[in-house]
Design a protein around this motif. Sequence first.
Motif, short mmCIF file in Angstrom:
data_model
loop_
_atom_site.label_atom_id
_atom_site.label_comp_id
_atom_site.label_asym_id
_atom_site.label_seq_id
_atom_site.Cartn_x
_atom_site.Cartn_y
_atom_site.Cartn_z
N LYS A 113 0.84 -1.21 0.00
CA LYS A 113 0.00 0.00 0.00
C LYS A 113 0.87 1.26 0.00
O LYS A 113 0.57 2.23 -0.71
CB LYS A 113 -0.92 0.00 1.22
CG LYS A 113 -2.08 -0.99 1.16
CD LYS A 113 -2.93 -0.86 2.41
CE LYS A 113 -4.09 -1.85 2.39
NZ LYS A 113 -4.88 -1.79 3.62
N GLU A 128 -9.24 -3.87 -1.02
CA GLU A 128 -8.33 -2.73 -1.00
C GLU A 128 -7.26 -2.87 -2.09
O GLU A 128 -6.90 -1.90 -2.76
CB GLU A 128 -7.67 -2.61 0.38
CG GLU A 128 -8.64 -2.26 1.49
CD GLU A 128 -7.97 -2.27 2.86
OE1 GLU A 128 -6.73 -2.47 2.89
OE2 GLU A 128 -8.67 -2.08 3.86
N HIS A 187 -6.43 -0.37 -5.22
CA HIS A 187 -5.10 0.21 -5.48
C HIS A 187 -4.66 -0.08 -6.91
O HIS A 187 -4.09 0.78 -7.58
CB HIS A 187 -4.09 -0.35 -4.48
CG HIS A 187 -4.10 0.33 -3.14
ND1 HIS A 187 -3.76 1.65 -2.97
CD2 HIS A 187 -4.43 -0.14 -1.91
CE1 HIS A 187 -3.85 1.98 -1.69
NE2 HIS A 187 -4.27 0.91 -1.02
#
Length: 623
Positions: free
Chosen positions: A141, A173, A177
């Motif tokens: 991340k 998530e 991304h």
Amino acid sequence: LRGGEVSKMAGADGDDSLYPIAVLIDELRNEDVQLRLNSIKKLSTIALALGVERTRTELLPFLTDTIYDEDEVLLALAEQLGNFTMLVGGPEYVHCLLPPLESLATVEETVVRDKAVESLRKISQEHSPVDLEVHFEPLVKRLASGDWFTSRTSACGLFSVCYPRVSSTVKAEIRQHFRTLCSDDTPMVRRAAASKLGEFAKVLELEYVKSDIISLFTALASDEQDSVRLLAVEACVSIATLLPQEDLETLVMPTLRQAAEDKSWRVRYMVADKFSELQKAVGPEITKNDLVPAFQNLLKDCEAEVRAAAANKVKEFCENLPEDNREQIIMTHILPCVKELVSDTNQHVKSALASVIMGLSTILGKDNTIEHLLPLFLAQLKDECPEVRLNIISNLDCVNEVIGIRQLSQSLLPAIVELAEDAKWRVRLAIIEYMPLLAGQLGVEFFDEKLNTLCMAWLIDHVYAIREAATCNLMKLVEKFGAEWAQNTIVPKVLGMANDPNYLHRMTTLFCINALSKACGQEITTKQMLPVVLKMSNDQVANVRFNVAKSLQKIGPILDSNALQTEVKPVLEKLASDTDMDVKYFAQEAISGKSFPITEYPPESRQHFYKIFIDVQDQLVNV
């Protein structure tokens, strides 16, 4: 972390083995790049000496703090850290390797980043699912949302390795991304995302392939940068293999058709280059309806690079066509394009086609080969480009299997004979290498009538590589046709060259005798070849005389003991007292039966050898 500390420890314990470790640690700080690089390459040795705890608490933080170094050092460091799991205490502590690798994954030099990502991918498999979510996924991340494009490009290579082993919340998530990076403002990031699109699609659930990946694929395939669009083509293969057949037409084919007609030749080139893989991925029905017209267009493309890439896939494409209508598709749609490419203006296109076109004969069968392909082969054998001729010659056996040697010889042999005298020596060499196979297929009578003279002519070619290959060719022919044939056909002509005015041709006689003696046997060697070799010991040229000594050593084991004692030994003893150093050396070597490397020659002999080498080199330059 100081080398001095380790030195003191070594002195206190009386352990001299630690001093080299101290030196390596000190070299990690040295101003000399080569010394730092040497120490980095021995990093595992340092870690072993320090132990797992000090490696984790001292060595890794030190390495993380010194990331700003020469690219060569950083590359070695990134590679070393990928193999460090056991040196930090095993999988339980593998997350300790993430900080230095994360820093390396953000540097400016691409090869360093790629190696860091490779190592991160490797150690990700050694994380437990819990550690993957706690340590590895946050790193991904951070890289994906980094301010510099370098970190975001690195992140693209890490999504696929952590996605299958994390919870559904984290998976969502990760998908978000990846979507963000596919529409990044920086082209380099979009390129990185496009290059990993297919890989990422393979680890996603099918529902997300349809809902997420297809839209990203469509967007990337329409990107303003052609370098992004061509990478989307590569991803198309992976995506097509994941989708059910009924979804391909609606979800993939519109984008693929668009890529095959893209305004950029680089994108069309990528389609042509991946065509066989695309063909297998989409299946026979879509191939017949959509890919055949697309392949025709690529074979007729205005850019030579695209035509060459497509031409290179002709055989593979035809092999993968549905069997029930393969011949009809080839004859109607593909062969007309192939006929045009045979006379293409670009030699790379013609060469690419020549490397695969012979394989079409096994697909189309005997009648079609004779009627449609043989004229094309003949045209290519006469092409002005040597590489085209070479590629056709190298694949003649494909056609022979289909139509037989008689038909082949009637159609193509005249052109082959013409090529045997080609101005380009590599073309002549290719013909020579094919000759034993051709001779075996033609039979001894046909060979003697059509090709024997040709094989003998190669022995006096002005290029040494041709003479050498011709000698080897004779040996293979004798093995195929037998000693009696050699005695009647080959040996008299070879021995006749011993009187040639050109000393290079006289030496070729000796080379041929060396090669033929074993195949011809003791009687022929002793009665016909040996007298000629012995006579040549009186040659005026030293090169010939020392090759006589080498020949006698070579054929000695084949001769009977009487000939060795009464004929060979006196000649070698005479040569051993020759005025030329090389002749003396090789004669003495033959008498003793030993072999020495050139570095053991007497100095005067070496000097003479190098002089000969320079003379030969001058001749090659003139050739």
